[in-house]
Design a protein around this motif. Structure first.
Motif, PDB file in Angstrom:
ATOM      1  N   ALA A  49     -72.306 -81.407  29.589  1.00 41.43           N
ATOM      2  CA  ALA A  49     -72.453 -82.861  29.619  1.00 41.43           C
ATOM      3  C   ALA A  49     -71.124 -83.540  29.930  1.00 41.43           C
ATOM      4  O   ALA A  49     -71.077 -84.523  30.682  1.00 41.43           O
ATOM      5  N   GLU A  50     -70.043 -83.034  29.354  1.00 35.01           N
ATOM      6  CA  GLU A  50     -68.716 -83.621  29.595  1.00 35.01           C
ATOM      7  C   GLU A  50     -68.309 -83.458  31.055  1.00 35.01           C
ATOM      8  O   GLU A  50     -67.774 -84.395  31.672  1.00 35.01           O
ATOM      9  N   ARG A  53     -70.461 -85.801  33.236  1.00 42.71           N
ATOM     10  CA  ARG A  53     -70.056 -87.197  33.078  1.00 42.71           C
ATOM     11  C   ARG A  53     -68.755 -87.481  33.822  1.00 42.71           C
ATOM     12  O   ARG A  53     -68.619 -88.525  34.492  1.00 42.71           O
ATOM     13  N   ASP A  57     -68.377 -90.040  36.994  1.00 43.94           N
ATOM     14  CA  ASP A  57     -67.468 -91.183  36.877  1.00 43.94           C
ATOM     15  C   ASP A  57     -66.410 -91.167  37.971  1.00 43.94           C
ATOM     16  O   ASP A  57     -66.073 -92.223  38.535  1.00 43.94           O
ATOM     17  N   LYS A  62     -70.938 -94.247  37.642  1.00 39.90           N
ATOM     18  CA  LYS A  62     -70.984 -94.525  36.214  1.00 39.90           C
ATOM     19  C   LYS A  62     -72.355 -95.035  35.770  1.00 39.90           C
ATOM     20  O   LYS A  62     -72.675 -95.012  34.577  1.00 39.90           O
ATOM     21  N   HIS A  65     -77.060 -92.004  34.336  1.00 42.50           N
ATOM     22  CA  HIS A  65     -77.067 -91.568  32.941  1.00 42.50           C
ATOM     23  C   HIS A  65     -77.303 -90.064  32.844  1.00 42.50           C
ATOM     24  O   HIS A  65     -77.872 -89.442  33.736  1.00 42.50           O
ATOM     25  N   ILE A  66     -76.868 -89.503  31.739  1.00 45.36           N
ATOM     26  CA  ILE A  66     -77.078 -88.086  31.449  1.00 45.36           C
ATOM     27  C   ILE A  66     -77.855 -87.989  30.149  1.00 45.36           C
ATOM     28  O   ILE A  66     -77.517 -88.656  29.164  1.00 45.36           O
ATOM     29  N   TYR A  91     -76.349 -78.769  28.450  1.00 41.51           N
ATOM     30  CA  TYR A  91     -75.851 -80.034  27.911  1.00 41.51           C
ATOM     31  C   TYR A  91     -74.762 -79.808  26.857  1.00 41.51           C
ATOM     32  O   TYR A  91     -73.679 -80.410  26.913  1.00 41.51           O
TER      33      TYR A  91
END
Length: 231
Positions: A49-50, A53, A57, A62, A65-66, A91
């Protein structure tokens, strides 16, 4: 005239055997490779997930969504909702497999963001392809049941959309994997030693799409043979 003289046996099934074997091999390969590297922690300690994201970004996405989704290897990007969904292992996982899959799905979001043409084409024909794949064998059955063989031609036309969908899927998936590996390297999510393992995960996943295309083409050839079958 029959193309199938051997006691009614549908020789068209022989066309499917190599494709089905390739599919079984591809499924086994992706599961074994994913499982292998699911147990190898990435050296930076990032979760899937990190990584996703950060990639989104840094590519001006941005607004994408996740969110977690249930299941195993159910990861996907939804272009309509602009949501990237990751399975629990990806995730929350900190493995090489987790961040590689997450980066791949982020690659699809990047494709969508820049208007990558093959992805746009695939999304456009997806509804027709889905309908064609579901309707074709009903039309074939009806054609032989009611001696309305023009229905086979209609089925073939509809099924062509499914074949085209699978063919277009290949560059879409390979491009997403290429973007994923580049993002992982450029942004420092993996070390030099981790590039090869990450690439193995991405390549194994891509093989499943090659197998899917082979099955769809084999089915199309079988349909063309059935088109010439008459009682």
């Amino acid at each position: 005239m029959y193309y199938y003289p051997y006691y009614g046996f549908d020789l068209g099934y022989l066309l499917l055997i190599p494709a089905i074997l390739l599919t079984l091999y591809a499924q086994g390969r992706v599961r074994s490779t994913f499982h292998k590297y699911l147990n190898v922690r990435n050296m930076r300690g990032y979760t899937g997930a990190e990584v996703a994201r950060a990639i989104l970004d840094r590519n001006g996405l941005k607004d994408v969504h996740i969110e977690p989704v249930g299941g195993y290897l159910t990861d996907h990007y939804d272009p309509r909702a602009r949501v990237l969904r990751l399975s629990p292992q990806v995730y929350n996982g900190t493995s090489i497999a987790s961040i590689s899959v997450a980066a791949h799905e982020a690659g699809h979001a990047i494709q969508h963001g820049i208007g990558y043409v093959p992805l746009t084409l695939r999304n456009t024909i997806a509804p027709i392809a889905s309908f064609g794949a579901q309707a074709v064998w009903f039309l074939v059955f009806a054609a032989f049941a009611f001696q309305m063989f023009a229905l086979i031609d209609l089925g073939i036309v509809l099924y062509l959309a499914a074949v085209i969908f699978q063919v277009i899927t290949l560059p879409v998936e390979f491009n997403a994997s290429s973007r994923a590996l580049e993002q992982l390297k450029v942004n420092g999510f993996i070390t030099a030693e981790e590039i090869s393992p990450s690439q193995k995960v991405l390549n194994a996943a891509a093989l499943t799409y090659v197998a899917a295309m082979a099955v769809s083409i084999a089915q199309l050839l079988r349909l063309l043979l059935l088109r010439n079958r008459r009682d």
